[in-house]
Design a protein around this motif. Structure first.
Motif, mmCIF file in Angstrom:
data_model
loop_
_atom_site.group_PDB
_atom_site.id
_atom_site.type_symbol
_atom_site.label_atom_id
_atom_site.label_comp_id
_atom_site.label_asym_id
_atom_site.label_seq_id
_atom_site.Cartn_x
_atom_site.Cartn_y
_atom_site.Cartn_z
ATOM 1 N N ILE A 381 0.829 -1.209 0.000
ATOM 2 C CA ILE A 381 0.000 0.000 0.000
ATOM 3 C C ILE A 381 0.865 1.261 0.000
ATOM 4 N N ARG A 382 2.184 1.081 0.065
ATOM 5 C CA ARG A 382 3.092 2.242 0.056
ATOM 6 C C ARG A 382 3.601 2.562 -1.342
ATOM 7 N N THR A 383 3.343 1.674 -2.314
ATOM 8 C CA THR A 383 3.854 1.949 -3.661
ATOM 9 C C THR A 383 2.981 3.000 -4.337
ATOM 10 N N THR A 384 3.500 3.627 -5.372
ATOM 11 C CA THR A 384 2.723 4.662 -6.052
ATOM 12 C C THR A 384 1.644 4.012 -6.917
ATOM 13 N N VAL A 385 0.570 4.749 -7.065
ATOM 14 C CA VAL A 385 -0.574 4.259 -7.834
ATOM 15 C C VAL A 385 -0.211 4.095 -9.317
ATOM 16 N N ALA A 386 0.819 4.812 -9.759
ATOM 17 C CA ALA A 386 1.251 4.708 -11.163
ATOM 18 C C ALA A 386 1.646 3.280 -11.531
ATOM 19 N N THR A 387 2.078 2.485 -10.556
ATOM 20 C CA THR A 387 2.518 1.121 -10.880
ATOM 21 C C THR A 387 1.341 0.156 -11.028
ATOM 22 N N LEU A 388 0.122 0.589 -10.673
ATOM 23 C CA LEU A 388 -1.042 -0.303 -10.797
ATOM 24 C C LEU A 388 -1.567 -0.293 -12.228
ATOM 25 N N SER A 389 -2.154 -1.419 -12.632
ATOM 26 C CA SER A 389 -2.807 -1.446 -13.939
ATOM 27 C C SER A 389 -4.104 -0.639 -13.858
ATOM 28 N N GLY A 390 -4.680 -0.300 -15.013
ATOM 29 C CA GLY A 390 -5.884 0.532 -15.060
ATOM 30 C C GLY A 390 -7.037 -0.038 -14.244
#
Ligand SMILES: Nc1ncnc2c1ncn2[C@@H]1O[C@H](COP(=O)(O)OP(=O)(O)O)[C@@H](O)[C@H]1O
Ligand SMILES: [Mg+2]
Length: 490
Positions: A381-390
């Motif tokens: 939950i600490r990673t940036t949202v940019a690394t998530l798929s759409g």
């Protein structure tokens, strides 16, 4: 199928491990044949974008090989155009025709004109890209790739941003490209499109090829099952609810020009889903923004008997929650972490607010709840949202909207650009919110979605709303005709 020497593009044993030890592709083989339309399907996070970026030479595989017989053009999922520049500048960017040391603008314009004529893709070389509708912006990216005379053309989720009429013209173009001998790869999660247009299909799941469908073998149910690795989750059951006073709009007007909302009167009761059907660009986004308090409006809006006023903050405080249509622009700050995004909009109130600061423990708890309940696939939950798929980004947006037990849920194209599995989950959450007594206003351009979810339907056309129809009286033909601007019965 694997006739040696015939492939325009060949990937062998391709593996990609991102920093953080995320294995996005694990031993993928795929080949594309000149003149054929090949579909690449898979759930969000399956590795599709990674695969096409490797195929186009934009990303290096960790191991494995890529062979192409010519240039590979890639039209991106999120366009990589520069809004401040003109169409012709975007098309020649990086490949500028020069006269001496100066850019030859006239030659570039002529090149754009020649290409758009040759492929029947109407484009004004002197338009500013930021002024263009998405369908035309996509055309600019396509023409930009065609200028390199590619042997292979790849489209990453091309129809996710297009209206039905634009989709038809897009596929006409793709067929023409294939007929001229290009090998075409289309990344899509829309099964109907695969069946209608693709000659072969490859399904990726968790970085591996789990199914291949050759000529004449493409079958919708089998593709869907391969994508999700089982059956498609059924929609949540709708329960009988006690209807309560929710949102009442009277003579609501907002916005200006062609996309304005002209005079809308409607009611969304607690315990029901009212859906607004319509083709994109008929006033839907202004309607949503007016209710959310993002744009000014005239007329009256009441929530549970009390005027709904003020800006977005005041309305959020009244329990108005929004699932926005463009999650990257309006919903999320992608350079921030999941935790920060999970409490965005709630940072002013308990339990997230404690004294003058944000309660980090409460924020973390909120983020973990959303991740678990909505199956958001992430390493942390600490990673940036940019690394998530759409699709995973959208599940986060939906989870956040529902976390605060909304009184009014405003869902604007809530499943835009996400796959079957994620879409079923999002749709089920709308039903669950309705069952729990929220007033749900669904604005969608997808008629199937509306028919599946709505208790009542109104159609919007040129900023005007039709009378509402009850679920028992839904009729696809009538609704479709109203969407196209047929005279409404009075
Ligand atoms: N730049 C990146 N850094 C780390 N992980 C990434 C990056 N880009 C994608 N991923 C991860 O790789 C996997 C595949 O992503 P992607 O290729 O975008 O899938 P798809 O296009 O099928 O949705 C996902 O788990 C995603 O979170
Ligand atoms: Mg993708």
């Amino acid at each position: 199928m694997n006739v040696p020497g015939r492939a325009a593009l060949e990937l062998r044993a391709v593996r990609k491990v991102y920093p953080g030890n995320v294995c996005a592709l694990d031993g993928v083989d795929i080949e594309l044949v000149p003149g054929e339309i090949h579909a690449l399907c898979g759930e969000n996070g399956a590795g599709k974008t990674t695969l096409v970026e490797i195929a186009a030479g934009e990303l290096r595989p960790t191991s494995g090989s890529v062979h192409a017989i010519g240039n590979v053009g890639l039209v991106h999922q999120h366009f990589e155009l520069i809004g401040r520049l003109h169409v012709w500048e975007n098309v020649v960017l990086g490949f500028e025709p020069r006269r001496g040391v100066r850019l030859d603008a006239e030659a570039a314009r002529a090149r754009v004109r020649a290409l758009s004529q040759s492929y029947g893709l109407e484009l004004d070389p002197d338009a500013l890209v930021e002024d263009l509708p998405v369908g035309i912006a996509q055309r600019v990216e396509l023409v930009r790739e065609l200028a390199r005379d590619p042997a292979v053309l790849i489209f990453d989720e091309p129809t996710a941003v297009l209206a039905p009429a634009e989709i038809a013209s897009f596929f006409a173009t793709v067929r023409a490209l294939a007929a001229r001998g290009a090998a075409v790869l289309i990344v899509t999660h829309k099964l109907g499109e695969i069946v209608a247009y693709a000659e072969r299909a490859t399904v990726l799941r968790a970085g591996k090829v789990v199914a291949r469908f050759g000529k004449g073998q493409i079958e919708l149910d089998a593709i869907a099952r391969a994508m999700v690795g089982g059956e498609i989750p059924a929609l949540a059951e709708r329960v009988v609810t006690a209807l309560g006073m929710g949102l009442v709009a009277r003579d609501l007007e907002a916005g200006q020009g062609a996309h304005a909302l002209r005079s809308a009167s409607f009611e969304v009761r607690r315990g029901e889903i009212l859906a607004i059907a319509g083709v994109e660009g008929n006033g839907q986004s202004v309607l949503a923004d007016a209710i959310a308090g993002v744009v000014p409006s005239v007329g009256s809006l009441e929530l549970e008997g009390t005027p709904l006023q003020g800006g977005a903050r005041e309305r959020i405080a009244r329990g108005v929650r929004t699932i926005p249509g463009d999650r990257q622009r309006e919903g999320l700050i992608v350079s921030w972490s999941l935790v920060e995004n999970a409490v965005l909009g709630d940072q002013d109130r308990p339990p997230v607010r404690k004294g003058i600061a944000i309660d980090r423990v409460a924020a973390g708890r909120r983020a973990r709840e959303i991740v678990e309940r909505f199956d958001v696939r992430t390493t942390s939950i600490r990673t940036t949202v940019a690394t998530l798929s759409g699709g995973n980004q959208q599940k986060l947006v939906v989870g956040r909207a529902l976390a605060g037990a909304p009184r009014l849920l405003l869902a604007y194209q809530p499943t835009r650009g996400i796959d079957v599995g994620a879409a079923a989950l999002v749709q089920s959450s709308l039903i669950a919110a309705r069952n729990a007594g929220a007033a749900v206003l669904l604005i969608s351009f997808e008629l199937d979605e509306i028919l599946a979810l709505a208790d009542r339907i109104a159609v919007i056309y040129r900023g005007m709303l039709s009378a509402t129809m009850l679920r028992d009286a839904f009729d696809r033909g009538t609704i479709g005709a109203l969407m196209a601007g047929a005279q409404r019965a009075s």
